[in-house]
Design a protein around this motif. Structure first.
Motif, short mmCIF file in Angstrom:
data_model
loop_
_atom_site.label_atom_id
_atom_site.label_comp_id
_atom_site.label_asym_id
_atom_site.label_seq_id
_atom_site.Cartn_x
_atom_site.Cartn_y
_atom_site.Cartn_z
N ALA A 192 4.46 4.41 2.79
CA ALA A 192 3.69 3.31 3.37
C ALA A 192 4.29 2.01 2.84
CB ALA A 192 2.22 3.43 3.01
N ASP A 193 5.14 1.39 3.65
CA ASP A 193 5.83 0.16 3.26
C ASP A 193 4.89 -1.00 3.58
OD1 ASP A 193 7.66 -1.76 2.60
OD2 ASP A 193 9.19 -1.15 4.04
N THR A 194 3.94 -1.19 2.69
CA THR A 194 2.77 -2.03 2.96
C THR A 194 3.14 -3.45 3.39
OG1 THR A 194 1.58 -0.73 1.31
CG2 THR A 194 0.57 -2.80 2.02
N GLY A 195 3.96 -4.12 2.59
CA GLY A 195 4.28 -5.50 2.88
C GLY A 195 5.13 -5.71 4.11
N VAL A 200 5.51 2.33 8.34
CA VAL A 200 5.64 3.57 7.59
C VAL A 200 7.04 4.11 7.84
CG1 VAL A 200 4.86 5.97 7.41
CG2 VAL A 200 3.18 4.13 7.65
N ARG A 201 7.72 4.46 6.76
CA ARG A 201 9.09 4.96 6.86
C ARG A 201 9.16 6.42 6.41
NH1 ARG A 201 12.45 0.28 7.10
NH2 ARG A 201 11.44 -1.59 6.26
N VAL A 202 10.24 7.09 6.82
CA VAL A 202 10.51 8.44 6.33
C VAL A 202 11.96 8.48 5.87
CG1 VAL A 202 11.11 9.34 8.63
CG2 VAL A 202 10.43 10.92 6.81
N VAL A 203 12.17 9.11 4.71
CA VAL A 203 13.52 9.29 4.17
C VAL A 203 13.88 10.76 4.30
CG1 VAL A 203 15.02 9.04 2.15
CG2 VAL A 203 13.17 7.41 2.54
N ASN A 204 14.94 11.06 5.07
CA ASN A 204 15.36 12.43 5.27
C ASN A 204 15.86 13.03 3.96
OD1 ASN A 204 17.72 14.46 5.96
ND2 ASN A 204 16.30 14.48 7.69
N HIS A 205 15.38 14.22 3.62
CA HIS A 205 15.70 14.82 2.32
C HIS A 205 17.16 15.23 2.22
CE1 HIS A 205 15.35 18.52 4.62
NE2 HIS A 205 15.88 19.16 3.61
N PRO A 248 -0.23 -1.10 6.03
CA PRO A 248 -0.55 0.32 5.78
C PRO A 248 -0.45 0.62 4.30
CG PRO A 248 1.68 0.08 6.68
CD PRO A 248 1.03 -1.27 6.79
N ALA A 249 -1.48 1.27 3.76
CA ALA A 249 -1.55 1.46 2.31
C ALA A 249 -1.38 2.91 1.87
CB ALA A 249 -2.90 0.94 1.79
N GLY A 250 -1.61 3.87 2.77
CA GLY A 250 -1.51 5.28 2.40
C GLY A 250 -0.97 6.08 3.54
N VAL A 251 -0.43 7.27 3.22
CA VAL A 251 0.15 8.13 4.25
C VAL A 251 0.00 9.58 3.83
CG1 VAL A 251 2.47 7.98 3.23
CG2 VAL A 251 2.22 8.51 5.67
N GLU A 278 1.99 15.99 11.90
CA GLU A 278 1.24 14.80 12.26
C GLU A 278 1.10 13.89 11.04
OE1 GLU A 278 -1.57 16.29 15.88
OE2 GLU A 278 -2.30 16.65 13.85
N VAL A 279 1.29 12.59 11.26
CA VAL A 279 1.31 11.61 10.17
C VAL A 279 0.04 10.76 10.24
CG1 VAL A 279 2.58 9.71 9.11
CG2 VAL A 279 3.83 11.53 10.30
N PHE A 280 -0.72 10.75 9.15
CA PHE A 280 -1.94 9.95 9.05
C PHE A 280 -1.65 8.71 8.20
CE2 PHE A 280 -3.19 14.27 9.88
CZ PHE A 280 -4.23 14.15 10.78
N ILE A 281 -2.16 7.57 8.65
CA ILE A 281 -1.86 6.29 8.03
C ILE A 281 -3.15 5.53 7.74
CG2 ILE A 281 -0.67 4.08 8.32
CD1 ILE A 281 1.07 5.56 10.49
N SER A 282 -3.28 5.04 6.51
CA SER A 282 -4.37 4.11 6.20
C SER A 282 -3.95 2.72 6.65
CB SER A 282 -4.64 4.08 4.69
OG SER A 282 -5.18 5.26 4.22
#
Length: 374
Positions: free
Chosen positions: A79-82, A86-91, A123-126, A133-137
């Motif tokens: 959660a990239d708040t500022g 919302v981002r995802v980093v591939n492992h 967004p503050a949480g994920v 499915e991705v849930f976002i605060s």
């Protein structure tokens, strides 16, 4: 690495205990499967020290990130708040991409369309479920947004006052910290919302029992900012940040404090003043606004001790300890945890993967501890 026959990394098949807990012995034996023969033992002594390293490339440009989580494949969601995304980093590749939101453009729009065309506001949480499915605060929009497996975004809950940390159980129930509402909610897969803990009021002082021993829904929380849940749905652990406590809700609906006296340490650089090495339930155990929580596969509970600039751990036997950080808030370097430069600053989000590796939001970075539980 100089062998003309063998190449590649050596997999460690076993361990040898020593009386010196800082040393581990590694012995390499070449085995010929076809003949069933072993070579002579080649041995050396190594100092094995867990490393803390940047996980997200500096080029990503995170801005006050909040919550993080991992999916089953090990991809890291942030959660990239500022930056309002919302981002995802591939492992595997280490490359980051946007899941939802438009960088630097806050707003509240896009439901029913592609999540990458939608607008979020801080967004503050994920959290990510087994179906992807991705849930976002969506903090400033007082809502929980969901991005389905097809990348379409929608609102699944609204009217929440400062939603932050999220967690999921194995049944797909979502647990939500309504931080400024001083409550924790549960949202079922069919979007039915029910109260888990907190009556919306706050304790008169941090040393209050605040409902311990009684129904969690009648208890008082004070800015809860972190949550972890057993896959079965219970227990539920809550970082009761304003009360400087970690609390637990059990299957009978009761709540109790499992760590923290409500006090803060007079000297966070001194582990003795934090209660480290003793029981988390003892009066000597202190926190300074605990935030993110993470549960590893062995039942260790990790705590982002925000203003003590440490990651703390409660072991299954109830012992409290520091995993990372020395209490100082300053310039930090990646490297061995034992290094005097292994400082942390304002730890917020935590996540643990299936192998026990720990990820933490450290100011504007996400860092990784490959083995926090040696």
């Amino acid at each position: 690495s100089s062998s003309s026959v063998y190449a590649g990394p050596i997999a460690i098949a076993g361990t040898l205990a020593t009386t010196d807990q800082s040393l581990h012995l590694i012995k390499a034996i070449a085995h010929d499967n076809s003949l069933g023969l072993d070579s002579a033992i080649v041995s050396a002594t190594y100092i094995v020290d867990p490393w803390m390293a940047d996980y997200v490339a500096a080029s990503v440009g995170l801005n006050n990130p909040g919550g993080i989580c991992l999916n089953a494949a090990g991809d890291l969601y942030i959660a990239d708040t500022g930056n309002d995304v919302v981002r995802v980093v591939n492992h595997t590749s280490g490359l980051a991409s946007i899941v939802a939101g438009s960088p630097g453009v806050p707003g509240n729009s896009g439901d029913g369309g592609p999540a990458t065309s939608a607008l979020l506001d801080h967004p503050a949480g994920v959290a990510v479920d087994a179906a992807g499915e991705v849930f976002i605060s969506d903090n400033n929009n007082q809502a929980i947004r969901k991005v389905n497996a097809a990348g379409v975004i929608g609102t699944v809950a609204s009217g929440l006052f400062n939603p932050t940390a999220l967690a999921l159980d194995a049944a797909g129930n979502l647990y939500i910290c309504e931080t400024s509402g001083h409550r924790v909610w549960k949202l079922t897969p069919s979007s039915v919302k029910s109260l888990v803990a907190g009556d919306g009021s706050i304790p008169a002082q941090t040393t209050d029992a605040a409902g311990d021993g009684g129904p969690a829904t009648s208890a008082q929380l004070y800015f809860p900012g972190g949550i972890a849940v057993d896959p079965s749905g219970f227990p539920i652990w809550i970082a009761d940040g304003g009360d400087n406590r970690i609390r637990r809700v059990d299957s009978d609906g009761s709540i109790r404090t499992i760590a923290g006296s409500g006090q803060t340490s007079p000297n966070p650089t001194d582990p003795a003043t934090l209660g480290d090495g003793g029981l988390a339930s003892a009066a000597a155990c202190t926190f300074n606004e605990p935030r993110g929580l993470a549960l590893d596969p062995w039942g260790n509970l990790y705590i982002a001790d925000l203003w003590d600039h440490r990651v703390r751990k409660i072991s299954p036997d109830g012992t409290i300890s520091t995993v990372a950080g020395n209490g100082d808030n300053g310039v930090f370097l990646d490297g061995p945890l034992s290094s005097p430069d292994a400082w942390l600053s304002s730890i917020i989000g935590l996540a643990a993967d299936s192998g026990g590796r720990l990820y933490l939001v450290d100011s504007s970075k996400v860092r990784r501890i490959p083995w926090p539980n040696p």
